[in-house]
Design a protein around this motif. Structure first.
Motif, short mmCIF file in Angstrom:
data_model
loop_
_atom_site.label_atom_id
_atom_site.label_comp_id
_atom_site.label_asym_id
_atom_site.label_seq_id
_atom_site.Cartn_x
_atom_site.Cartn_y
_atom_site.Cartn_z
N VAL A 1 0.83 -1.21 0.00
CA VAL A 1 0.00 0.00 0.00
C VAL A 1 0.87 1.27 0.00
O VAL A 1 0.57 2.23 -0.70
CB VAL A 1 -1.00 -0.02 1.19
CG1 VAL A 1 -1.74 1.30 1.29
CG2 VAL A 1 -1.98 -1.18 1.02
N ILE B 1 -4.48 -3.72 -5.95
CA ILE B 1 -4.90 -2.32 -6.08
C ILE B 1 -4.93 -1.93 -7.54
O ILE B 1 -4.03 -2.28 -8.31
CB ILE B 1 -3.92 -1.39 -5.30
CG1 ILE B 1 -4.07 -1.63 -3.79
CG2 ILE B 1 -4.18 0.09 -5.64
CD1 ILE B 1 -3.10 -0.88 -2.93
N GLN C 1 -6.81 0.32 -1.69
CA GLN C 1 -7.41 1.01 -2.84
C GLN C 1 -7.88 2.40 -2.42
O GLN C 1 -7.67 3.39 -3.12
CB GLN C 1 -8.60 0.20 -3.38
CG GLN C 1 -9.20 0.80 -4.63
CD GLN C 1 -8.25 0.70 -5.81
OE1 GLN C 1 -7.83 -0.37 -6.20
NE2 GLN C 1 -7.87 1.84 -6.38
#
Ligand code: SF4
Ligand code: SF4
Lengths: 392, 97
Positions: A9, A179, A141
């Motif tokens: 992330v 993602i 996301q």
């Protein structure tokens, strides 16, 4: 075409900042934010991102640099956590009343002592009142999407305010998730070049940051407060535009299985995903339980929150912050004051959980709901309860 | 303190509290919190202009006779001019009342 990739992330956030074409990135590394700025520094060094990466000597310098760069009209990004964020404190109040847009991702982490690098929301609650727009991401996301959204809103001439996107340290920052990284072309469509209302320019000299004598200080602060309130309209508008281009729609408050719910959990950030699993399990047991997740923390979406409550009789508000000696956690206090004396308002119970990296499991959410249900029958003695603390 | 006609409300205050007009301090009486004022002894003054050079508030200007006179709208009473004067021609005198 946008591509769906398995990616950490933090790296995805850095890629989003690159897609946003950030121009100046003054940053100082601190766990768990490090991978974000490390990757940005790499992108700049490799010539993949045409930006100034300024490896400053401290977070205090990072935030000072951000003010200068935004004032000069550059798209500005930084990131921090915990003690590092606190070292910025002195400066954090400055760009907001001065209406200098910039984006900061805060990888939320506990405040020492005792020394903790792990996740909770105490670092950002210290900075609750700095006058920045603030959102909380639930997953990777969303962290990417909210970062792009933050640039769009912050730099909107009707808003012109600094913006913090909160992501939970480790739980989000260090996790690899699938993602969807958007197309450059789409990002460019969503995010036009930064054109500030005013900037420092020797050809048109102005003064930014003058003294505010007692006769004008109150007016300057009210103007800032009003700008924050007005910002909500543009925050929502940008989410609509985001949905049109990228197909993912975000709201200031998300409701999960709230229809006919009697008890609602209230959460912010990544624990909301566990909370949804807990709600599903309790629904399977026939309990009328739902979840409200606050995505927009500042400006607080009062109308949306009141509406989202529906006919629920009990709110169980989960704070990931324990302010010693306070009436209850900050989110609990916010909701209580929002609903105080409103006819038919639900009973509100405040819980503190997940401090310093302790997991808030499905079982813990069930415990919270059970407690709230019992408290609702008979008022509890305490104004809040710390979940999962060892009483010995 | 500031001129009352220059006082703004929250709707009329400049964006971000910026000062959009360079040098607009000249429109305000910036020196009225002074506790002492410089008084020049013309007998000692050699019109060298060091007071004019050093005054941080640009309060000094030259009169027809060539003496340097501080404008009390802007002089904040810091005493720098008195300290810098090579002839000790400037005395700082307490403001009364
Ligand atoms: S510095 Fe002293 S001597 Fe020189 S012009 Fe000023 S008052 Fe006169
Ligand atoms: S006292 Fe200070 S402000 Fe006043 S004239 Fe002298 S140098 Fe200027």
């Amino acid at each position: 075409m946008s591509k769906r990739v398995g990616i950490e992330v933090s790296i995805a956030i850095a890629e989003a900042v690159g897609l946003a074409r950030a121009e100046v990135i003054p940053a100082y590394p601190i766990t768990p934010q490090t991978h974000i700025v490390e990757h940005l520094s790499e992108m700049v060094a490799n010539g993949e991102l045409d930006a100034e990466f300024i490896p400053v000597e401290s977070e205090h310098a990072a935030m000072s640099c951000c003010c200068g760069s935004s004032a000069a009209g550059a798209r500005t990004f930084t990131s921090s956590s915990a003690q590092g964020l606190s070292l910025m404190s002195e400066i954090l109040y400055i760009p907001s009343t001065m209406r200098l847009p910039m984006v900061m991702v805060v990888a939320n982490r506990a405040m020492s002592a005792p020394i903790s690098i792990w996740n909770d929301h105490q670092d950002i609650m210290v900075q609750r009142d700095i006058g920045w727009i603030q959102t909380f991401a639930e997953n990777g996301q969303e962290a990417v999407d909210l970062t792009l959204h933050a640039f769009r809103v912050a730099e909107d001439r009707n808003v012109s305010l600094p913006f913090i996107v909160n992501i939970d340290g480790f739980t989000l920052s260090h996790v690899i998730e699938p993602i969807e990284l958007p197309d450059q072309e789409d990002v460019d469509k969503f995010l036009p070049p930064f054109k500030p209302r005013y900037k420092l320019d020797p050809r048109r000299p102005i003064t930014m940051g003058p003294v505010g004598i007692p006769e004008v200080y109150t007016e300057a602060k009210v103007a800032h407060d009003m700008a924050m309130r007005k910002a909500k309209r543009y925050i929502l508008k940008a989410w609509d535009e985001f949905a049109e281009i990228f197909g993912r729609k975000y709201n200031p408050v998300e409701s999960y299985r709230t229809e006919d719910a009697e008890i609602l959990l209230v959460t912010m950030g990544s624990i909301s995903e566990t909370a949804m699993t807990a709600v599903d399990a309790m629904r399977d047991d026939g309990q009328k339980v739902g979840l409200l997740r606050i995505r927009l923390w500042r400006p607080f979406p009062s109308q949306e929150f009141r509406k989202a409550i529906g006919k629920a009789k009990v709110l169980a508000v989960v704070d990931r912050c324990l302010p010693p000696g306070a009436v209850c956690g900050p989110v609990g206090a916010e909701i209580r004051s929002l609903l105080y004396k409103i006819p038919g308002a639900p009973k509100i119970f405040s819980f503190v959980a997940g401090l310093g990296g302790r997991d808030v499991t499905v079982a813990r959410f069930k415990e919270i709901v059970d407690k709230a249900r019992q408290f609702a029958k008979k008022r509890p003695r305490e104004l809040y309860e710390v979940i999962g603390v060892r009483e010995k | 303190m500031a001129n009352s006609d220059a006082i703004v409300g929250w709707k009329t205050i400049t964006f971000g509290c910026h000062i959009l007009e360079p040098g607009n301090a000249a429109n305000f009486r910036t020196g009225d919190w002074r506790s002492q004022r410089p008084v020049t002894d013309k007998e000692k003054c050699i019109k060298c202009g060091m007071c004019w050079v050093y005054c941080p508030d640009m309060a000094y200007s030259q009169d027809e006779e060539g003496y340097f006179v501080a404008n009390m709208e802007y002089c904040k009473g810091c005493g720098i001019c008195a300290h810098e004067c090579p002839k000790d021609a400037i005395t700082m005198v307490p403001e009364e009342g």
